[in-house]
Write a protein that holds these residues in place. Structure first.
Motif, PDB file in Angstrom:
ATOM      1  N   THR A 150       0.882  -1.180   0.183  1.00  0.00           N
ATOM      2  CA  THR A 150       0.041  -0.035   0.050  1.00  0.00           C
ATOM      3  C   THR A 150       0.792   1.200  -0.127  1.00  0.00           C
ATOM      4  O   THR A 150       0.598   2.280  -0.838  1.00  0.00           O
ATOM      5  N   ILE A 151       1.895   1.226   0.502  1.00  0.00           N
ATOM      6  CA  ILE A 151       3.002   2.514   0.875  1.00  0.00           C
ATOM      7  C   ILE A 151       3.523   2.438  -0.532  1.00  0.00           C
ATOM      8  O   ILE A 151       3.557   3.747  -1.151  1.00  0.00           O
ATOM      9  N   LEU A 152       3.875   1.299  -1.108  1.00  0.00           N
ATOM     10  CA  LEU A 152       4.466   1.272  -2.630  1.00  0.00           C
ATOM     11  C   LEU A 152       3.520   2.199  -3.477  1.00  0.00           C
ATOM     12  O   LEU A 152       3.690   3.116  -4.312  1.00  0.00           O
ATOM     13  N   ALA A 153       2.258   1.484  -3.473  1.00  0.00           N
ATOM     14  CA  ALA A 153       1.108   2.321  -4.229  1.00  0.00           C
ATOM     15  C   ALA A 153       1.051   3.626  -4.012  1.00  0.00           C
ATOM     16  O   ALA A 153       1.087   4.466  -5.119  1.00  0.00           O
ATOM     17  N   ALA A 154       1.130   4.278  -2.754  1.00  0.00           N
ATOM     18  CA  ALA A 154       0.741   5.455  -2.539  1.00  0.00           C
ATOM     19  C   ALA A 154       1.797   6.381  -3.040  1.00  0.00           C
ATOM     20  O   ALA A 154       1.756   7.415  -3.633  1.00  0.00           O
ATOM     21  N   ARG A 155       3.265   6.104  -2.764  1.00  0.00           N
ATOM     22  CA  ARG A 155       4.374   6.747  -3.276  1.00  0.00           C
ATOM     23  C   ARG A 155       4.470   6.620  -4.670  1.00  0.00           C
ATOM     24  O   ARG A 155       4.939   7.759  -5.258  1.00  0.00           O
ATOM     25  N   SER A 156       4.020   5.721  -5.361  1.00  0.00           N
ATOM     26  CA  SER A 156       4.068   5.559  -6.912  1.00  0.00           C
ATOM     27  C   SER A 156       3.289   6.446  -7.562  1.00  0.00           C
ATOM     28  O   SER A 156       3.313   7.286  -8.502  1.00  0.00           O
ATOM     29  N   ILE A 157       1.791   6.559  -6.927  1.00  0.00           N
ATOM     30  CA  ILE A 157       0.887   7.373  -7.284  1.00  0.00           C
ATOM     31  C   ILE A 157       1.288   9.010  -7.281  1.00  0.00           C
ATOM     32  O   ILE A 157       0.998   9.651  -8.073  1.00  0.00           O
ATOM     33  N   SER A 158       1.687   9.262  -5.931  1.00  0.00           N
ATOM     34  CA  SER A 158       2.192  10.723  -5.629  1.00  0.00           C
ATOM     35  C   SER A 158       3.379  11.011  -6.855  1.00  0.00           C
ATOM     36  O   SER A 158       3.274  12.185  -7.179  1.00  0.00           O
ATOM     37  N   ALA A 159       4.369  10.034  -7.258  1.00  0.00           N
ATOM     38  CA  ALA A 159       5.358  10.509  -7.921  1.00  0.00           C
ATOM     39  C   ALA A 159       4.701  10.529  -9.315  1.00  0.00           C
ATOM     40  O   ALA A 159       5.186  11.490  -9.985  1.00  0.00           O
ATOM     41  N   ALA A 160       3.905   9.623  -9.835  1.00  0.00           N
ATOM     42  CA  ALA A 160       3.323   9.675 -11.126  1.00  0.00           C
ATOM     43  C   ALA A 160       2.389  10.790 -11.471  1.00  0.00           C
ATOM     44  O   ALA A 160       2.044  11.244 -12.481  1.00  0.00           O
ATOM     45  N   PHE A 161       1.621  11.172 -10.489  1.00  0.00           N
ATOM     46  CA  PHE A 161       0.453  12.231 -10.825  1.00  0.00           C
ATOM     47  C   PHE A 161       0.604  13.372  -9.540  1.00  0.00           C
ATOM     48  O   PHE A 161       0.225  13.348  -8.609  1.00  0.00           O
ATOM     49  N   PRO A 162       1.569  14.420  -9.881  1.00  0.00           N
ATOM     50  CA  PRO A 162       1.748  15.570  -8.989  1.00  0.00           C
ATOM     51  C   PRO A 162       0.831  16.240  -8.695  1.00  0.00           C
ATOM     52  O   PRO A 162       0.828  16.967  -7.689  1.00  0.00           O
ATOM     53  N   GLN A 163      -0.394  16.015  -9.424  1.00  0.00           N
ATOM     54  CA  GLN A 163      -1.438  16.897  -9.307  1.00  0.00           C
ATOM     55  C   GLN A 163      -2.247  16.635  -8.370  1.00  0.00           C
ATOM     56  O   GLN A 163      -3.316  17.135  -7.715  1.00  0.00           O
ATOM     57  N   ILE A 164      -2.089  15.385  -7.396  1.00  0.00           N
ATOM     58  CA  ILE A 164      -2.833  14.523  -6.519  1.00  0.00           C
ATOM     59  C   ILE A 164      -2.366  15.244  -5.236  1.00  0.00           C
ATOM     60  O   ILE A 164      -1.027  15.201  -4.898  1.00  0.00           O
ATOM     61  N   HIS A 165      -3.022  15.905  -4.298  1.00  0.00           N
ATOM     62  CA  HIS A 165      -2.451  16.575  -3.219  1.00  0.00           C
ATOM     63  C   HIS A 165      -3.034  15.882  -1.827  1.00  0.00           C
ATOM     64  O   HIS A 165      -2.616  16.312  -0.585  1.00  0.00           O
ATOM     65  N   GLU A 166      -3.870  15.035  -2.065  1.00  0.00           N
ATOM     66  CA  GLU A 166      -4.374  14.086  -0.991  1.00  0.00           C
ATOM     67  C   GLU A 166      -4.777  12.938  -1.033  1.00  0.00           C
ATOM     68  O   GLU A 166      -5.545  12.633  -2.113  1.00  0.00           O
ATOM     69  N   ILE A 167      -4.227  11.892  -0.459  1.00  0.00           N
ATOM     70  CA  ILE A 167      -4.345  10.623  -0.370  1.00  0.00           C
ATOM     71  C   ILE A 167      -4.560  10.111   0.932  1.00  0.00           C
ATOM     72  O   ILE A 167      -3.797  10.206   1.866  1.00  0.00           O
ATOM     73  N   GLY A 168      -5.926   9.509   1.258  1.00  0.00           N
ATOM     74  CA  GLY A 168      -6.228   9.045   2.836  1.00  0.00           C
ATOM     75  C   GLY A 168      -5.823   7.653   2.663  1.00  0.00           C
ATOM     76  O   GLY A 168      -5.648   6.863   1.818  1.00  0.00           O
ATOM     77  N   GLY A 169      -5.532   6.934   3.803  1.00  0.00           N
ATOM     78  CA  GLY A 169      -4.926   5.701   4.167  1.00  0.00           C
ATOM     79  C   GLY A 169      -5.845   4.937   5.051  1.00  0.00           C
ATOM     80  O   GLY A 169      -6.933   4.785   5.069  1.00  0.00           O
ATOM     81  N   VAL A 170      -5.196   4.764   6.315  1.00  0.00           N
ATOM     82  CA  VAL A 170      -5.805   4.278   7.563  1.00  0.00           C
ATOM     83  C   VAL A 170      -6.685   5.244   8.280  1.00  0.00           C
ATOM     84  O   VAL A 170      -6.728   6.280   8.530  1.00  0.00           O
ATOM     85  N   ARG A 171      -8.028   4.716   8.395  1.00  0.00           N
ATOM     86  CA  ARG A 171      -9.234   5.230   8.993  1.00  0.00           C
ATOM     87  C   ARG A 171      -9.999   4.310   9.601  1.00  0.00           C
ATOM     88  O   ARG A 171     -10.159   3.146   9.062  1.00  0.00           O
ATOM     89  N   PRO A 172     -10.973   4.608  10.564  1.00  0.00           N
ATOM     90  CA  PRO A 172     -11.841   3.756  10.975  1.00  0.00           C
ATOM     91  C   PRO A 172     -13.051   3.422  10.049  1.00  0.00           C
ATOM     92  O   PRO A 172     -13.392   4.366   9.210  1.00  0.00           O
ATOM     93  N   ASP A 173     -13.362   2.226   9.903  1.00  0.00           N
ATOM     94  CA  ASP A 173     -14.428   1.907   9.003  1.00  0.00           C
ATOM     95  C   ASP A 173     -15.014   0.454   9.124  1.00  0.00           C
ATOM     96  O   ASP A 173     -14.283  -0.332   9.769  1.00  0.00           O
ATOM     97  N   PRO A 174     -16.149   0.350   9.111  1.00  0.00           N
ATOM     98  CA  PRO A 174     -16.839  -0.990   9.248  1.00  0.00           C
ATOM     99  C   PRO A 174     -16.194  -2.216   8.188  1.00  0.00           C
ATOM    100  O   PRO A 174     -16.224  -3.378   8.821  1.00  0.00           O
ATOM    101  N   LEU A 175     -15.673  -1.904   7.288  1.00  0.00           N
ATOM    102  CA  LEU A 175     -14.931  -2.832   6.472  1.00  0.00           C
ATOM    103  C   LEU A 175     -13.460  -2.901   6.777  1.00  0.00           C
ATOM    104  O   LEU A 175     -12.938  -1.880   7.142  1.00  0.00           O
ATOM    105  N   PRO A 176     -12.581  -3.986   6.541  1.00  0.00           N
ATOM    106  CA  PRO A 176     -11.388  -4.132   7.068  1.00  0.00           C
ATOM    107  C   PRO A 176     -10.168  -3.524   6.208  1.00  0.00           C
ATOM    108  O   PRO A 176      -9.223  -3.382   6.769  1.00  0.00           O
ATOM    109  N   TRP A 177     -10.587  -2.995   5.179  1.00  0.00           N
ATOM    110  CA  TRP A 177      -9.472  -2.684   4.327  1.00  0.00           C
ATOM    111  C   TRP A 177      -8.546  -1.150   4.667  1.00  0.00           C
ATOM    112  O   TRP A 177      -7.703  -1.196   5.038  1.00  0.00           O
ATOM    113  N   HIS A 178      -9.496  -0.411   5.142  1.00  0.00           N
ATOM    114  CA  HIS A 178      -8.796   0.937   5.499  1.00  0.00           C
ATOM    115  C   HIS A 178      -8.384   0.582   6.976  1.00  0.00           C
ATOM    116  O   HIS A 178      -6.972   1.110   7.138  1.00  0.00           O
TER     117      HIS A 178
END
Length: 197
Positions: free
Chosen positions: A86-114
């Motif tokens: 997930t870190i590799l994907a986040a860093r790669s997306i940030s590098a490939a798409f500099p117009q992205i200024h916000e990426i959320g990750g870990v947060r409370p959620d009833p589903l397990p993925w976040h």
């Protein structure tokens, strides 16, 4: 008697193996480089007369060779609690798409993925515009092309559920961000290196 034989053998050895020629002076070394300047050296900066034939406007260039670090810097996503893929994907997306200024990750959620650090929410600027939709589409395509590298399980964007094997319409929404789920790969132990493709 044994000692006398050994000493005689040693005398013969040193007499025949030693250098019996007198020392001679070595010939003087010949000069290889003269005292004069060996070259006409000119240091040329980027603003010189040199033009790059491949440059569309013929502007001067500093070098034809460019180096790019293979190490991905920390991107815009907070990495605390994310798993390594997930870190590799986040860093790669940030590098490939500099117009992205916000990426959320870990947060409370009833589903397990976040909560487990397996998912990202890539927030799209002006998501309802033609440019925003095109950017979201490009990010989905990017993660699916790199599905093996990032361990992509799925992506969701504008009511479509994407997996590496195909897409299907779903009722998941996600009209303002691209949701990306990875297979995780475990939590970082420290010292991980995240490399660009």
């Amino acid at each position: 008697m044994v000692l006398a034989a050994l000493l005689a053998a040693a005398d013969v050895f040193f007499a025949t193996a030693g250098d019996v020629h007198p020392f001679t002076t070595a010939a003087a070394a010949k000069t290889v480089i003269g005292d004069g300047a060996p070259f006409n050296l000119e240091i040329v900066g980027a603003a010189s007369n040199i033009r790059d034939k491949g440059s569309p406007d013929g502007q001067p260039v500093a070098s034809r060779y460019h180096t790019r670090s293979r190490f991905l810097p920390v991107g815009v996503a907070p990495e605390q609690g994310l798993q390594v893929r997930t870190i590799l994907a986040a860093r790669s997306i940030s590098a490939a798409f500099p117009q992205i200024h916000e990426i959320g990750g870990v947060r409370p959620d009833p589903l397990p993925w976040h909560p487990l650090g397996l998912a990202l929410d890539v927030m799209i600027p002006d998501p309802g515009s033609a440019q925003g939709i095109a950017l979201g589409d490009a990010i989905v395509k990017y993660v699916l092309v790199n599905a093996n590298r990032f361990g992509i399980q799925d992506a969701i964007w504008r009511g479509v559920y994407y997996t590496p094997t195909g897409a299907q319409t779903a009722r998941y929404g996600h009209f303002d961000h691209v949701h990306v789920t990875t297979t995780g790969g475990g939590y970082p132990k420290g010292g991980e290196t995240y490399l660009a493709d």
